[in-house]
Write an enzyme that holds these catalytic residues in place. Sequence first.
Site, PDB file in Angstrom:
ATOM      1  N   ASN A 169       0.842  -1.205   0.000  1.00 35.39           N
ATOM      2  CA  ASN A 169       0.000   0.000   0.000  1.00 35.39           C
ATOM      3  C   ASN A 169       0.877   1.255   0.000  1.00 35.39           C
ATOM      4  O   ASN A 169       1.851   1.335   0.750  1.00 35.39           O
ATOM      5  CB  ASN A 169      -0.858  -0.026   1.282  1.00 35.39           C
ATOM      6  CG  ASN A 169      -1.988   0.988   1.287  1.00 35.39           C
ATOM      7  OD1 ASN A 169      -2.798   1.013   0.371  1.00 35.39           O
ATOM      8  ND2 ASN A 169      -2.046   1.803   2.332  1.00 35.39           N
ATOM      9  N   GLU A 235      -7.586   4.468   0.640  1.00 35.13           N
ATOM     10  CA  GLU A 235      -7.719   5.572   1.611  1.00 35.13           C
ATOM     11  C   GLU A 235      -8.239   6.821   0.917  1.00 35.13           C
ATOM     12  O   GLU A 235      -7.789   7.943   1.182  1.00 35.13           O
ATOM     13  CB  GLU A 235      -6.369   5.879   2.273  1.00 35.13           C
ATOM     14  CG  GLU A 235      -5.719   4.670   2.918  1.00 35.13           C
ATOM     15  CD  GLU A 235      -4.403   4.980   3.624  1.00 35.13           C
ATOM     16  OE1 GLU A 235      -4.077   6.157   3.851  1.00 35.13           O
ATOM     17  OE2 GLU A 235      -3.687   4.018   3.949  1.00 35.13           O
ATOM     18  N   ASP A 237      -9.651  10.093  -0.365  1.00 33.55           N
ATOM     19  CA  ASP A 237     -10.280  11.370  -0.018  1.00 33.55           C
ATOM     20  C   ASP A 237      -9.828  12.398  -1.046  1.00 33.55           C
ATOM     21  O   ASP A 237      -8.737  12.281  -1.614  1.00 33.55           O
ATOM     22  CB  ASP A 237     -10.033  11.831   1.430  1.00 33.55           C
ATOM     23  CG  ASP A 237      -8.587  11.814   1.878  1.00 33.55           C
ATOM     24  OD1 ASP A 237      -7.677  11.877   1.031  1.00 33.55           O
ATOM     25  OD2 ASP A 237      -8.366  11.751   3.098  1.00 33.55           O
TER      26      ASP A 237
HETATM   27  C1  XIL Z   1      -3.688   8.617   9.428  1.00 31.85           C
HETATM   28  C2  XIL Z   1      -4.917   8.649  10.329  1.00 31.85           C
HETATM   29  O1  XIL Z   1      -6.028   8.972   9.527  1.00 31.85           O
HETATM   30  C3  XIL Z   1      -4.724   9.673  11.427  1.00 31.85           C
HETATM   31  O2  XIL Z   1      -5.796   9.574  12.375  1.00 31.85           O
HETATM   32  C4  XIL Z   1      -3.391   9.448  12.148  1.00 31.85           C
HETATM   33  O3  XIL Z   1      -3.184  10.496  13.077  1.00 31.85           O
HETATM   34  C5  XIL Z   1      -2.247   9.396  11.159  1.00 31.85           C
HETATM   35  O4  XIL Z   1      -2.512   8.403  10.180  1.00 31.85           O
HETATM   36  N1  XIL Z   1      -1.522   7.040   5.091  1.00 31.85           N
HETATM   37  C6  XIL Z   1      -1.881   5.918   5.818  1.00 31.85           C
HETATM   38  C7  XIL Z   1      -2.812   6.057   6.968  1.00 31.85           C
HETATM   39  O5  XIL Z   1      -1.499   4.801   5.461  1.00 31.85           O
HETATM   40  O6  XIL Z   1      -2.534   5.126   7.983  1.00 31.85           O
HETATM   41  C8  XIL Z   1      -2.789   7.459   7.515  1.00 31.85           C
HETATM   42  O7  XIL Z   1      -3.820   7.545   8.513  1.00 31.85           O
HETATM   43  C9  XIL Z   1      -2.997   8.471   6.423  1.00 31.85           C
HETATM   44  C10 XIL Z   1      -1.892   8.394   5.403  1.00 31.85           C
END
Ligand code: XIL
Length: 302
Positions: A169, A235, A237
């Site tokens: 990932n 992930e 957004d």
């Molecule tokens: C982020 C979380 O959303 C937050 O709550 C935390 O403080 C930091 O991590 N890449 C990733 C995720 O693989 O695990 C991250 O998540 C965002 C970026």
Amino acid sequence: GTTLGSAAARTGRYFGTAVSAGKLSDSVYTGILSREFTMITPENEMKIDATEPNQNQFSYGNADRIVNQAASQGARMRGHTLAWHGQQPGWMQSMEGAALRQAMLNHITQVATHYRGKIYAWDVVNEAFADGGSGARRDSNLQRTGNDWIEAAFRAARAADPDAKLCYNDYNTDDWNQAKTQAVYRMVQDFKSRGVPIDCVGFQSHFNSNSPVPSNYQTTLQNFTGLGVDVQLTELDIEGSGTAQANNFRTVTQACVAVSRCTGMTVWGIRDTDSWRASGTPLLFDGNGAKKAAYTAVLDAL
Ligand code: XIL
């Protein structure tokens, strides 16, 4: 009525979200969660600092709460993440060399064994490549244990949970012409050619004005599947609002749907107010839990 999960299921896909254990007592949150989503990723609760806060003392309470929520609503789980330079507990941050390698492998074995049979896909290794034009590995304490640390992690995960799909990932791997994308592609190609167990590649897909949806995003997804792996949006957004944001969400969704081995997509939170982003409105529901234009665009594209 139609939901993200049921719309995705019409083509055999899932639609997921990141979930925080601390929000499971919020009935607006759990209402949307159980109605719309068929896959759950713990936002922080399966990270190394959460599951092994002290060496060899494992802590699964919050992660188990999320796994139980998934079971209660008939959703599956993505596990995130077994090996990463980020969110390491203090004891691991200060380790190096052979001792760190052994601690990493023990962590993977213990956590993947605890959840054996309950995880659809594990992000075995997260964010191991450097940004920029080098195509190099990211420097980290794990990388300094030897370039083979990633394959060692995947072999340990396969041994502990043979039925879970094992993913690599990362972010900024969306543009086919970027060195980082090419470097991950070559690693997966090498793993496949040598029989290192890998089943999928996760594209985090955090998009904003500095990192917009590339025009060749679908090509990137398609090309990775040519190596014999599934791809997933892990992930998602997208910063912005209104029609422009909705159009970007539509484009990304259409890209996944157009790639037969894009098996599903996950947004990184439910409401804008749940987002890890300090400011902005990058998700599909507003702070009140109402569906945004971006929601409708995704639903229509599924
Ligand atoms: C982020 C979380 O959303 C937050 O709550 C935390 O403080 C930091 O991590 N890449 C990733 C995720 O693989 O695990 C991250 O998540 C965002 C970026």
